[in-house]
Design a protein around this motif. Structure first.
Motif, PDB file in Angstrom:
ATOM      1  N   ASN A 194       0.842  -1.191   0.000  1.00 12.24           N
ATOM      2  CA  ASN A 194       0.000   0.000   0.000  1.00 12.24           C
ATOM      3  C   ASN A 194       0.883   1.248   0.000  1.00 12.24           C
ATOM      4  O   ASN A 194       2.124   1.164   0.105  1.00 12.24           O
ATOM      5  N   LEU A 195       0.250   2.393  -0.114  1.00  9.39           N
ATOM      6  CA  LEU A 195       0.995   3.643  -0.250  1.00  9.39           C
ATOM      7  C   LEU A 195       1.818   3.949   1.001  1.00  9.39           C
ATOM      8  O   LEU A 195       2.935   4.466   0.901  1.00  9.39           O
ATOM      9  N   ARG A 196       1.304   3.604   2.178  1.00  9.06           N
ATOM     10  CA  ARG A 196       2.045   3.855   3.415  1.00  9.06           C
ATOM     11  C   ARG A 196       3.324   3.013   3.450  1.00  9.06           C
ATOM     12  O   ARG A 196       4.385   3.496   3.847  1.00  9.06           O
ATOM     13  N   GLN A 197       3.242   1.763   3.029  1.00 12.14           N
ATOM     14  CA  GLN A 197       4.430   0.918   2.997  1.00 12.14           C
ATOM     15  C   GLN A 197       5.455   1.446   2.006  1.00 12.14           C
ATOM     16  O   GLN A 197       6.662   1.441   2.280  1.00 12.14           O
ATOM     17  N   LEU A 198       4.978   1.906   0.868  1.00 13.95           N
ATOM     18  CA  LEU A 198       5.890   2.498  -0.114  1.00 13.95           C
ATOM     19  C   LEU A 198       6.544   3.757   0.451  1.00 13.95           C
ATOM     20  O   LEU A 198       7.727   4.033   0.161  1.00 13.95           O
ATOM     21  N   GLU A 199       5.800   4.522   1.231  1.00 12.23           N
ATOM     22  CA  GLU A 199       6.360   5.730   1.855  1.00 12.23           C
ATOM     23  C   GLU A 199       7.477   5.364   2.828  1.00 12.23           C
ATOM     24  O   GLU A 199       8.521   6.036   2.869  1.00 12.23           O
ATOM     25  N   ILE A 200       7.270   4.300   3.609  1.00 11.76           N
ATOM     26  CA  ILE A 200       8.309   3.854   4.551  1.00 11.76           C
ATOM     27  C   ILE A 200       9.536   3.370   3.789  1.00 11.76           C
ATOM     28  O   ILE A 200      10.690   3.719   4.115  1.00 11.76           O
ATOM     29  N   PHE A 201       9.314   2.565   2.744  1.00 14.16           N
ATOM     30  CA  PHE A 201      10.416   2.074   1.925  1.00 14.16           C
ATOM     31  C   PHE A 201      11.220   3.228   1.329  1.00 14.16           C
ATOM     32  O   PHE A 201      12.462   3.247   1.380  1.00 14.16           O
ATOM     33  N   ARG A 202      10.515   4.202   0.802  1.00 15.02           N
ATOM     34  CA  ARG A 202      11.187   5.350   0.175  1.00 15.02           C
ATOM     35  C   ARG A 202      11.979   6.146   1.216  1.00 15.02           C
ATOM     36  O   ARG A 202      13.098   6.612   0.940  1.00 15.02           O
ATOM     37  N   ALA A 203      11.425   6.311   2.413  1.00  9.64           N
ATOM     38  CA  ALA A 203      12.111   7.061   3.473  1.00  9.64           C
ATOM     39  C   ALA A 203      13.411   6.369   3.883  1.00  9.64           C
ATOM     40  O   ALA A 203      14.423   7.034   4.150  1.00  9.64           O
ATOM     41  N   ILE A 204      13.405   5.029   3.944  1.00 10.81           N
ATOM     42  CA  ILE A 204      14.630   4.299   4.278  1.00 10.81           C
ATOM     43  C   ILE A 204      15.674   4.486   3.189  1.00 10.81           C
ATOM     44  O   ILE A 204      16.857   4.714   3.463  1.00 10.81           O
ATOM     45  N   MET A 205      15.245   4.412   1.941  1.00  9.40           N
ATOM     46  CA  MET A 205      16.170   4.588   0.822  1.00  9.40           C
ATOM     47  C   MET A 205      16.800   5.976   0.841  1.00  9.40           C
ATOM     48  O   MET A 205      18.000   6.131   0.582  1.00  9.40           O
ATOM     49  N   VAL A 206      16.013   6.988   1.159  1.00  3.82           N
ATOM     50  CA  VAL A 206      16.517   8.367   1.161  1.00  3.82           C
ATOM     51  C   VAL A 206      17.399   8.622   2.376  1.00  3.82           C
ATOM     52  O   VAL A 206      18.483   9.236   2.270  1.00  3.82           O
ATOM     53  N   ALA A 207      16.969   8.137   3.565  1.00  3.83           N
ATOM     54  CA  ALA A 207      17.711   8.406   4.814  1.00  3.83           C
ATOM     55  C   ALA A 207      18.938   7.511   4.949  1.00  3.83           C
ATOM     56  O   ALA A 207      19.915   7.884   5.606  1.00  3.83           O
ATOM     57  N   GLY A 208      18.877   6.315   4.372  1.00  5.80           N
ATOM     58  CA  GLY A 208      20.007   5.392   4.465  1.00  5.80           C
ATOM     59  C   GLY A 208      20.008   4.557   5.722  1.00  5.80           C
ATOM     60  O   GLY A 208      20.921   3.758   5.941  1.00  5.80           O
ATOM     61  N   PRO A 228      20.044  -5.119  -4.630  1.00 12.53           N
ATOM     62  CA  PRO A 228      19.831  -4.684  -6.025  1.00 12.53           C
ATOM     63  C   PRO A 228      18.348  -4.621  -6.390  1.00 12.53           C
ATOM     64  O   PRO A 228      17.934  -3.734  -7.148  1.00 12.53           O
ATOM     65  N   GLU A 229      17.575  -5.585  -5.869  1.00 14.00           N
ATOM     66  CA  GLU A 229      16.144  -5.565  -6.152  1.00 14.00           C
ATOM     67  C   GLU A 229      15.481  -4.317  -5.572  1.00 14.00           C
ATOM     68  O   GLU A 229      14.613  -3.706  -6.203  1.00 14.00           O
ATOM     69  N   ALA A 230      15.909  -3.908  -4.366  1.00 14.24           N
ATOM     70  CA  ALA A 230      15.349  -2.720  -3.734  1.00 14.24           C
ATOM     71  C   ALA A 230      15.705  -1.465  -4.529  1.00 14.24           C
ATOM     72  O   ALA A 230      14.889  -0.541  -4.669  1.00 14.24           O
ATOM     73  N   THR A 231      16.940  -1.426  -5.055  1.00 16.37           N
ATOM     74  CA  THR A 231      17.361  -0.270  -5.855  1.00 16.37           C
ATOM     75  C   THR A 231      16.503  -0.134  -7.106  1.00 16.37           C
ATOM     76  O   THR A 231      16.092   0.972  -7.480  1.00 16.37           O
ATOM     77  N   ASN A 232      16.245  -1.283  -7.768  1.00 17.38           N
ATOM     78  CA  ASN A 232      15.382  -1.252  -8.949  1.00 17.38           C
ATOM     79  C   ASN A 232      13.957  -0.850  -8.584  1.00 17.38           C
ATOM     80  O   ASN A 232      13.305  -0.086  -9.301  1.00 17.38           O
ATOM     81  N   LEU A 233      13.472  -1.369  -7.451  1.00 18.13           N
ATOM     82  CA  LEU A 233      12.117  -1.047  -7.007  1.00 18.13           C
ATOM     83  C   LEU A 233      11.986   0.438  -6.685  1.00 18.13           C
ATOM     84  O   LEU A 233      10.957   1.067  -6.965  1.00 18.13           O
ATOM     85  N   PHE A 234      13.063   1.006  -6.114  1.00 14.08           N
ATOM     86  CA  PHE A 234      13.019   2.414  -5.708  1.00 14.08           C
ATOM     87  C   PHE A 234      12.781   3.342  -6.897  1.00 14.08           C
ATOM     88  O   PHE A 234      12.094   4.357  -6.772  1.00 14.08           O
ATOM     89  N   ARG A 235      13.329   2.980  -8.056  1.00 14.92           N
ATOM     90  CA  ARG A 235      13.133   3.828  -9.236  1.00 14.92           C
ATOM     91  C   ARG A 235      11.647   3.971  -9.555  1.00 14.92           C
ATOM     92  O   ARG A 235      11.173   5.056  -9.892  1.00 14.92           O
ATOM     93  N   GLU A 236      10.921   2.868  -9.454  1.00 16.45           N
ATOM     94  CA  GLU A 236       9.485   2.910  -9.756  1.00 16.45           C
ATOM     95  C   GLU A 236       8.704   3.582  -8.640  1.00 16.45           C
ATOM     96  O   GLU A 236       7.753   4.330  -8.901  1.00 16.45           O
ATOM     97  N   VAL A 237       9.102   3.318  -7.392  1.00 19.60           N
ATOM     98  CA  VAL A 237       8.415   3.941  -6.254  1.00 19.60           C
ATOM     99  C   VAL A 237       8.576   5.450  -6.294  1.00 19.60           C
ATOM    100  O   VAL A 237       7.636   6.210  -6.004  1.00 19.60           O
ATOM    101  N   ASP A 238       9.763   5.914  -6.682  1.00 17.50           N
ATOM    102  CA  ASP A 238       9.997   7.358  -6.751  1.00 17.50           C
ATOM    103  C   ASP A 238       9.078   8.010  -7.785  1.00 17.50           C
ATOM    104  O   ASP A 238       8.606   9.132  -7.593  1.00 17.50           O
ATOM    105  N   LYS A 239       8.801   7.303  -8.887  1.00 18.26           N
ATOM    106  CA  LYS A 239       7.863   7.821  -9.892  1.00 18.26           C
ATOM    107  C   LYS A 239       6.467   7.967  -9.300  1.00 18.26           C
ATOM    108  O   LYS A 239       5.749   8.944  -9.579  1.00 18.26           O
TER     109      LYS A 239
END
Length: 295
Positions: free
Chosen positions: A3-17, A60-71
């Protein structure tokens, strides 16, 4: 499915590191973020992060996923901005209808003023007859319509704008052009041009002539104010018409008030059962403030 909330958490981890940094940004505890990550990994079926020296190292899978989540989040930001613009009446679509002469007068002046305040709003202005405008408003095909004649329709709400009066339009070299105003007795010996479509105004003209025991003998009748004024400009007679847009469209003509005065009132019509949008209410306010210069 994520869901969108989970994607938001995933994106925040990717950005914050890190999970801690993501939790701080989202105002979540680190254990809650860790639990959310495990749930996401169960849903997608692969590992998203590895803990290396206190950092969340994306796979690597998370990096690829992040590109789509960022869109996705870019699209969400566009939607949020659009919603804010709608709230502030800065975007949207405004549909209008008015008679051809009014489209060249105060209506277009109001549109120009509105556009300066809200340049992103798209506007559709349709010119039509009074009956057509009433039908468009009754069926909610336009937000607002502007007409002259009194409107009685159960599906239409009517708001008067201002009062003006019928005017006599003629060529500059017409014998009556030197007069300050024109009465039935002045007009009777000359060719009269009228818009026969405006039945109510024609009835009022007849009544004014009858009071002076004269007949309003329309030598030329038409269903268009523009045509009536064009005929008058070419010297075919005196057109007695509503004044809106005449000076703008026919600058070579002379306008004189008809006496006794016959009042005409432009009116706003809109669908009775449909609430006016923020954009529509904003334009309505400007339209009510717009006063044409008829001098």
């Amino acid at each position: 499915m994520l869901n969108l909330r989970q994607l938001e958490i995933f994106r925040a981890i990717m950005v914050a590191g890190s999970l801690t940094g993501a939790g701080r940004h989202l105002q979540m505890s680190q254990p809650a973020v860790s639990k959310a990550v495990r749930r996401m990994e169960d849903l997608v079926g692969f590992q998203l992060f590895r803990r290396i020296h206190g950092r969340a190292q994306p796979t690597p899978e998370a990096t690829n996923l992040f590109r789509e989540v960022d869109k996705v989040f870019y699209s969400v930001s566009i939607v949020e901005k659009y919603a804010r613009d709608l709230r502030d009446a800065q975007t949207g679509v405004l549909t209008l209808a008015c008679t051809p002469t009014m489209s060249c007068s105060f209506v277009t002046g109001a549109i120009a003023r509105f556009r300066r305040q809200r340049p992103k709003v798209r506007i559709w202005l349709q010119t039509a007859t009074t009956k057509e405008i009433l039908d468009l408003a009754a069926s909610a095909q336009v937000d607002l319509g502007v007409i002259y004649s009194p409107a009685e329709h159960p599906a239409v709400s009517v708001t008067p704008l201002f009062e003006t009066e019928l005017m006599c339009v003629m060529a500059p070299d017409h014998p009556l052009a030197s007069k300050a105003s024109l009465r039935p007795s002045d007009l009777a010996p000359h060719a009269i041009i009228t818009n026969m479509r405006s039945e109510r105004f024609y009835e009022l003209l007849n009544a004014a002539f009858q009071k002076e025991k004269l007949v309003c003998d329309a030598i030329i009748g038409t269903n268009s104010t523009i045509t009536a004024c064009s005929l008058a400009q070419e010297g075919s007679g005196v057109a007695i018409v509503e004044p809106m847009g005449v000076r703008e469209l026919f600058p070579r003509t002379v306008l004189r008030p008809f006496r006794p005065s016959i009042i005409v009132t432009p009116r706003i019509v809109r669908p009775r059962q449909v609430a006016l949008s923020r954009v529509g209410r904003s334009f309505l306010t400007i339209l009510q403030q717009q006063r044409p210069d008829l001098k």
